[in-house]
Design a protein around this motif. Structure first.
Motif, mmCIF file in Angstrom:
data_model
loop_
_atom_site.group_PDB
_atom_site.id
_atom_site.type_symbol
_atom_site.label_atom_id
_atom_site.label_comp_id
_atom_site.label_asym_id
_atom_site.label_seq_id
_atom_site.Cartn_x
_atom_site.Cartn_y
_atom_site.Cartn_z
ATOM 1 N N VAL A 11 41.665 52.078 44.267
ATOM 2 C CA VAL A 11 41.279 51.606 42.833
ATOM 3 C C VAL A 11 41.465 49.972 42.123
ATOM 4 O O VAL A 11 40.489 49.342 41.789
ATOM 5 C CB VAL A 11 42.366 52.273 41.821
ATOM 6 N N CYS A 14 38.768 48.302 44.074
ATOM 7 C CA CYS A 14 37.355 48.615 43.024
ATOM 8 C C CYS A 14 37.469 47.781 41.512
ATOM 9 O O CYS A 14 36.312 47.331 41.301
ATOM 10 C CB CYS A 14 37.155 50.072 42.552
ATOM 11 N N SER A 15 38.317 47.227 41.316
ATOM 12 C CA SER A 15 38.819 47.044 40.214
ATOM 13 C C SER A 15 38.673 45.400 40.353
ATOM 14 O O SER A 15 37.922 44.543 40.036
ATOM 15 C CB SER A 15 39.980 46.616 39.996
ATOM 16 N N ARG A 100 38.984 40.934 51.128
ATOM 17 C CA ARG A 100 38.998 42.431 51.101
ATOM 18 C C ARG A 100 39.931 43.205 51.662
ATOM 19 O O ARG A 100 40.608 44.252 51.404
ATOM 20 C CB ARG A 100 37.003 43.372 50.978
#
Length: 117
Positions: A11, A14-15, A100
């Motif tokens: 999450v 994704c944020s 990432r």
């Protein structure tokens, strides 16, 4: 130990992608906001730190809403801030996938440790 740490890291990733989309969509607004902040603090370094703090607050809000936990939101915003400041401080030249991966690995390890305590 369950795999909640994994969901938190996903999450948070994704944020971060959502933050990038919003950043690029409203880039003119952010440039003006950055100029206003810079004119107040009179320092590029302070302006950058404020940007990173605002990004951490963004992640705090997203993670708090998704997990319905203030603690997870605070910790997610904190670790994301520390990683961003750290890799900029050490001037790491990272591709988007390396950036990432760095975040995902460190954030995963951080939440593994926190949730196992």
């Amino acid at each position: 130990m369950n795999i909640e740490w994994f969901y938190i890291a996903v999450v948070l990733a994704c944020s971060d992608i959502l933050h990038g989309i919003i950043w690029h969509t409203f880039s003119n607004f952010y440039i003006i906001l950055g100029d206003i902040i810079h004119s107040k603090v009179k320092s590029s370094f302070a302006t950058w730190i404020i940007h990173e703090l605002l990004e951490a607050i963004f992640h705090f809000i997203i993670l708090t809403l998704v997990f319905q936990s203030l603690t997870i939101g605070v910790l997610a915003g904190f670790i994301h801030f520390v990683i961003d400041v750290g890799h900029h401080f050490y001037n790491l030249k990272l591709t988007p996938i390396q950036h990432r991966a760095l975040h995902f690995v460190i954030e995963s390890l951080f939440f593994m440790i926190i949730l196992s305590v």
